[in-house]
Design a protein around this motif. Structure first.
Motif, PDB file in Angstrom:
ATOM      1  N   ASP A 125       1.018  -1.226   0.337  1.00 61.09           N
ATOM      2  CA  ASP A 125       0.011  -0.246  -0.057  1.00 61.09           C
ATOM      3  C   ASP A 125       0.944   1.707   0.196  1.00 61.09           C
ATOM      4  O   ASP A 125       0.134   2.555   0.252  1.00 61.09           O
ATOM      5  N   HIS A 126       1.931   1.685  -0.043  1.00 64.30           N
ATOM      6  CA  HIS A 126       3.030   2.319   0.395  1.00 64.30           C
ATOM      7  C   HIS A 126       3.061   2.289  -1.572  1.00 64.30           C
ATOM      8  O   HIS A 126       3.205   2.522  -2.383  1.00 64.30           O
ATOM      9  N   PRO A 127       2.685   4.572  -1.432  1.00 67.90           N
ATOM     10  CA  PRO A 127       2.647   4.977  -2.481  1.00 67.90           C
ATOM     11  C   PRO A 127       3.727   5.396  -3.386  1.00 67.90           C
ATOM     12  O   PRO A 127       3.419   4.606  -4.483  1.00 67.90           O
ATOM     13  N   GLY A 128       4.673   5.106  -3.193  1.00 72.33           N
ATOM     14  CA  GLY A 128       6.315   4.884  -3.871  1.00 72.33           C
ATOM     15  C   GLY A 128       6.037   3.596  -4.379  1.00 72.33           C
ATOM     16  O   GLY A 128       6.396   3.775  -5.518  1.00 72.33           O
ATOM     17  N   THR A 129       5.214   2.652  -4.133  1.00 69.60           N
ATOM     18  CA  THR A 129       5.905   1.409  -4.321  1.00 69.60           C
ATOM     19  C   THR A 129       4.856   1.120  -5.662  1.00 69.60           C
ATOM     20  O   THR A 129       4.586   0.247  -6.624  1.00 69.60           O
ATOM     21  N   LYS A 130       3.511   1.021  -5.310  1.00 72.48           N
ATOM     22  CA  LYS A 130       2.157   1.234  -6.322  1.00 72.48           C
ATOM     23  C   LYS A 130       2.643   1.978  -7.520  1.00 72.48           C
ATOM     24  O   LYS A 130       2.450   1.677  -8.316  1.00 72.48           O
ATOM     25  N   GLU A 131       2.639   3.191  -7.470  1.00 77.45           N
ATOM     26  CA  GLU A 131       3.995   3.994  -8.199  1.00 77.45           C
ATOM     27  C   GLU A 131       4.604   2.873  -9.143  1.00 77.45           C
ATOM     28  O   GLU A 131       4.392   2.205 -10.574  1.00 77.45           O
ATOM     29  N   VAL A 132       5.372   2.582  -8.563  1.00 77.50           N
ATOM     30  CA  VAL A 132       6.618   1.999  -9.302  1.00 77.50           C
ATOM     31  C   VAL A 132       5.862   0.040  -9.542  1.00 77.50           C
ATOM     32  O   VAL A 132       6.418  -0.194 -10.592  1.00 77.50           O
ATOM     33  N   MET A 133       5.378  -0.265  -8.933  1.00 79.06           N
ATOM     34  CA  MET A 133       4.608  -1.403  -9.376  1.00 79.06           C
ATOM     35  C   MET A 133       3.145  -0.917 -10.665  1.00 79.06           C
ATOM     36  O   MET A 133       3.226  -2.069 -11.423  1.00 79.06           O
ATOM     37  N   ALA A 134       2.874  -0.306 -11.022  1.00 80.34           N
ATOM     38  CA  ALA A 134       2.249   0.506 -12.166  1.00 80.34           C
ATOM     39  C   ALA A 134       2.817   0.172 -13.763  1.00 80.34           C
ATOM     40  O   ALA A 134       2.025  -0.574 -14.113  1.00 80.34           O
ATOM     41  N   GLY A 135       4.043   0.448 -13.620  1.00 83.10           N
ATOM     42  CA  GLY A 135       5.159   0.133 -14.709  1.00 83.10           C
ATOM     43  C   GLY A 135       5.464  -1.810 -14.606  1.00 83.10           C
ATOM     44  O   GLY A 135       6.263  -1.550 -15.505  1.00 83.10           O
ATOM     45  N   ALA A 136       5.377  -2.561 -13.432  1.00 87.66           N
ATOM     46  CA  ALA A 136       6.132  -3.596 -13.353  1.00 87.66           C
ATOM     47  C   ALA A 136       5.741  -4.566 -14.288  1.00 87.66           C
ATOM     48  O   ALA A 136       4.443  -4.955 -14.767  1.00 87.66           O
ATOM     49  N   PRO A 137       6.158  -5.170 -14.925  1.00 87.50           N
ATOM     50  CA  PRO A 137       6.324  -7.178 -15.626  1.00 87.50           C
ATOM     51  C   PRO A 137       5.673  -8.221 -15.039  1.00 87.50           C
ATOM     52  O   PRO A 137       5.433  -7.624 -14.091  1.00 87.50           O
ATOM     53  N   LEU A 138       4.347  -8.066 -15.954  1.00 88.69           N
ATOM     54  CA  LEU A 138       3.338  -9.105 -15.036  1.00 88.69           C
ATOM     55  C   LEU A 138       3.598 -10.400 -15.721  1.00 88.69           C
ATOM     56  O   LEU A 138       3.960 -10.715 -16.666  1.00 88.69           O
ATOM     57  N   LEU A 139       3.431 -11.092 -14.381  1.00 84.16           N
ATOM     58  CA  LEU A 139       3.451 -12.852 -14.466  1.00 84.16           C
ATOM     59  C   LEU A 139       3.024 -13.386 -15.117  1.00 84.16           C
ATOM     60  O   LEU A 139       3.662 -14.411 -16.645  1.00 84.16           O
ATOM     61  N   LEU A 140       1.933 -13.045 -15.846  1.00 84.64           N
ATOM     62  CA  LEU A 140       1.074 -13.462 -16.609  1.00 84.64           C
ATOM     63  C   LEU A 140       1.551 -13.516 -18.197  1.00 84.64           C
ATOM     64  O   LEU A 140       1.183 -13.908 -18.917  1.00 84.64           O
ATOM     65  N   ASP A 141       2.056 -12.566 -18.291  1.00 84.29           N
ATOM     66  CA  ASP A 141       2.412 -11.784 -19.306  1.00 84.29           C
ATOM     67  C   ASP A 141       4.140 -12.772 -19.863  1.00 84.29           C
ATOM     68  O   ASP A 141       4.858 -13.468 -21.176  1.00 84.29           O
ATOM     69  N   HIS A 142       4.634 -13.718 -18.594  1.00 84.36           N
ATOM     70  CA  HIS A 142       5.879 -14.625 -18.850  1.00 84.36           C
ATOM     71  C   HIS A 142       5.506 -16.162 -18.446  1.00 84.36           C
ATOM     72  O   HIS A 142       6.390 -16.455 -18.555  1.00 84.36           O
ATOM     73  N   LEU A 143       4.449 -16.449 -18.298  1.00 85.48           N
ATOM     74  CA  LEU A 143       4.048 -18.433 -17.653  1.00 85.48           C
ATOM     75  C   LEU A 143       4.437 -18.777 -19.293  1.00 85.48           C
ATOM     76  O   LEU A 143       4.317 -18.674 -20.508  1.00 85.48           O
ATOM     77  N   PRO A 144       5.127 -19.950 -18.873  1.00 86.24           N
ATOM     78  CA  PRO A 144       5.545 -21.016 -19.591  1.00 86.24           C
ATOM     79  C   PRO A 144       3.943 -21.815 -20.546  1.00 86.24           C
ATOM     80  O   PRO A 144       3.135 -21.402 -19.503  1.00 86.24           O
ATOM     81  N   ALA A 145       4.014 -21.778 -21.310  1.00 85.13           N
ATOM     82  CA  ALA A 145       3.025 -22.434 -22.267  1.00 85.13           C
ATOM     83  C   ALA A 145       1.810 -23.823 -21.450  1.00 85.13           C
ATOM     84  O   ALA A 145       0.477 -24.003 -21.367  1.00 85.13           O
ATOM     85  N   GLU A 146       2.560 -24.009 -20.444  1.00 88.53           N
ATOM     86  CA  GLU A 146       1.890 -25.921 -19.550  1.00 88.53           C
ATOM     87  C   GLU A 146       1.048 -24.585 -18.854  1.00 88.53           C
ATOM     88  O   GLU A 146       0.189 -25.136 -18.109  1.00 88.53           O
TER      89      GLU A 146
END
Length: 425
Positions: free
Chosen positions: A213-234
């Motif tokens: 819930d930290h404001p600075g962290t939330k700003e950073v995470m808004a642009g973070a890479p997302l796990l769903l875009d990096h999941l293997p096929a299985e």
């Protein structure tokens, strides 16, 4: 003793008074009907366990283990912990009692108190009650979908308003290793804007940064890479199949690529139900898959899926008074008792006959109340019976046994059998 401190329930706990018991019983009854109808059997595990079970199973990097557990040493110098969650204990019982020899998956459900030292607030207590399920022994996506559908059905049948389902996937630990390295590098690049707590956990548990819930962290995470875009096929295929099964069941959901939960053992499917009635603290239940947990606590590889739902959270959501779903217990009397089939009033000298009548009714399976208030006159007893909503009111006095009120009307000169027959109408 003069000046002694007034004793009250400890902070973060509360007394479950009789008027609340009827509402809690309703939740348990609905859960029993839904879960046992789907083949789940009830299990009860100890309220305290070996501390190592939670340290290894829940995860040393979690807030639960680091900050929230009630841990103590017993007289044998053994470290024990009041259970902070239900899954680790059920998996321990599954392994200890050889349930892997049973037809798989083994489907279990539980209901009971749990304990976490966290900031006490409305609907979130230090001693709280949970309803939960665990399905062990199968990694099939249908297990995940079934579990989610069952919780959806329970919450819907209980009339929890404003339900929303958030759905995500963490993939397997091996499958997300590459993503983990990518996320750690991203967090290091923006380390100066993160909270102290997130910085300390970058290498230990970087995914928890999404939950900050930290404001600075939330700003950073808004642009973070997302796990769903990096999941293997299985892992992607498993998630797609869970979604397809939910679509077929008519359960609406929102895919949330930032969804994380506060326990380390989760893998693949992750979900949470929220209620718009609860504001910021909106969660009422959730869980996911935990295929590696059994190995963490010393057992063989055993896939598993489960969830927990907070009883106090459900009650709080119900209390908003959704007009389409009246609160359970609306037909009960002011003391929270369900309406009786038979209410027995009596006058002096007729206690034994009244008692025998009430006992005979109870043995025949009728819900019965025997007036036992000291000094309450007959008129007062009749008024109390009417307020209680009793279907049939029988008076035992000098005239014998007579019906004062019932669906079939008034009658006098009755036997016990006549009174029981009237109450069964």
């Amino acid at each position: 003793m003069a000046g002694a401190r007034k004793l009250t329930a400890p902070r973060g706990t509360h007394d479950v008074l009789p008027e609340e018991t009827a509402r809690r019983r309703r939740i348990e009854d609905v859960a029993t009907l839904v879960l046992e109808g789907a083949g789940y059997r009830r299990i009860e595990t100890p309220i305290f366990e070996d501390t190592d079970l939670f340290a290894r199973g829940v995860g040393g990097s979690t807030d639960v283990v680091q900050k929230e557990m009630y841990t103590f040493e017993d007289r044998g110098d053994r470290s024990l912990t009041l259970r902070p969650e239900g899954t680790a204990g059920v998996v321990r019982a599954y392994l200890e009692h050889g349930m892997h020899k049973l037809p798989q998956p083994v489907k279990l459900w539980y209901w009971g108190p749990f304990f976490r030292y966290e900031r006490a607030q409305k609907g979130r207590q230090r001693q709280f009650w949970q309803l939960g399920i665990e399905s062990l022994g199968s990694d099939d996506p249908s297990v995940d979908a079934e579990g989610i559908v069952l919780l959806h059905r329970i919450l819907r049948d209980l009339g929890v308003p404003g339900l929303r389902l958030r759905l995500g996937s963490l993939g397997t630990p091996a499958g997300r290793e590459g993503y983990r390295e990518t996320l750690v590098a991203y967090l290091r690049e923006h380390e100066d804007r993160l909270s102290d707590e997130v910085r300390e956990r970058i290498d230990l548990n970087p995914l928890r940064a999404f939950d900050s819930d930290h404001p600075g962290t939330k700003e950073v995470m808004a642009g973070a890479p997302l796990l769903l875009d990096h999941l293997p096929a299985e892992d992607t295929e498993h998630f797609h199949e869970v979604r397809a099964l939910l679509d077929g069941a008519g359960v609406e959901y929102e895919v949330d690529p930032t969804l994380v939960r506060g326990l380390d053992y989760y893998s693949r499917t992750l979900f949470e139900f929220t209620s718009d009635a609860l504001g910021a603290q909106s969660g009422v239940g959730g869980g996911g898959r935990y295929d590696g947990l059994a190995e963490l606590i010393g057992g063989p590889a055993t896939p598993g899926f489960g969830w927990g739902a907070g009883i106090e959270r459900i009650l709080l959501a119900q209390a908003t008074g959704d007009p389409d779903h009246p609160e359970p217990g609306h037909d009960a009397d002011p003391e929270g008792l369900a309406a009786a089939d038979l209410y027995v009033a009596w006058t002096d000298g007729h206690r034994r006959t009244a008692f025998d009548l009430a006992d005979a009714a109870a043995r025949e399976g009728l819900a019965v109340r025997l007036d036992q208030a000291p000094g309450r006159g007959l008129k007062g007893q009749i008024r109390r019976a009417e307020k209680s909503g009793a279907r049939t009111v029988v008076v035992v006095d000098d005239e014998g046994i007579r019906i004062d009120r019932s669906p079939g009307g008034r009658a006098t000169g009755m036997t016990v059998a006549d009174a029981l027959a009237a109450a069964r109408v």
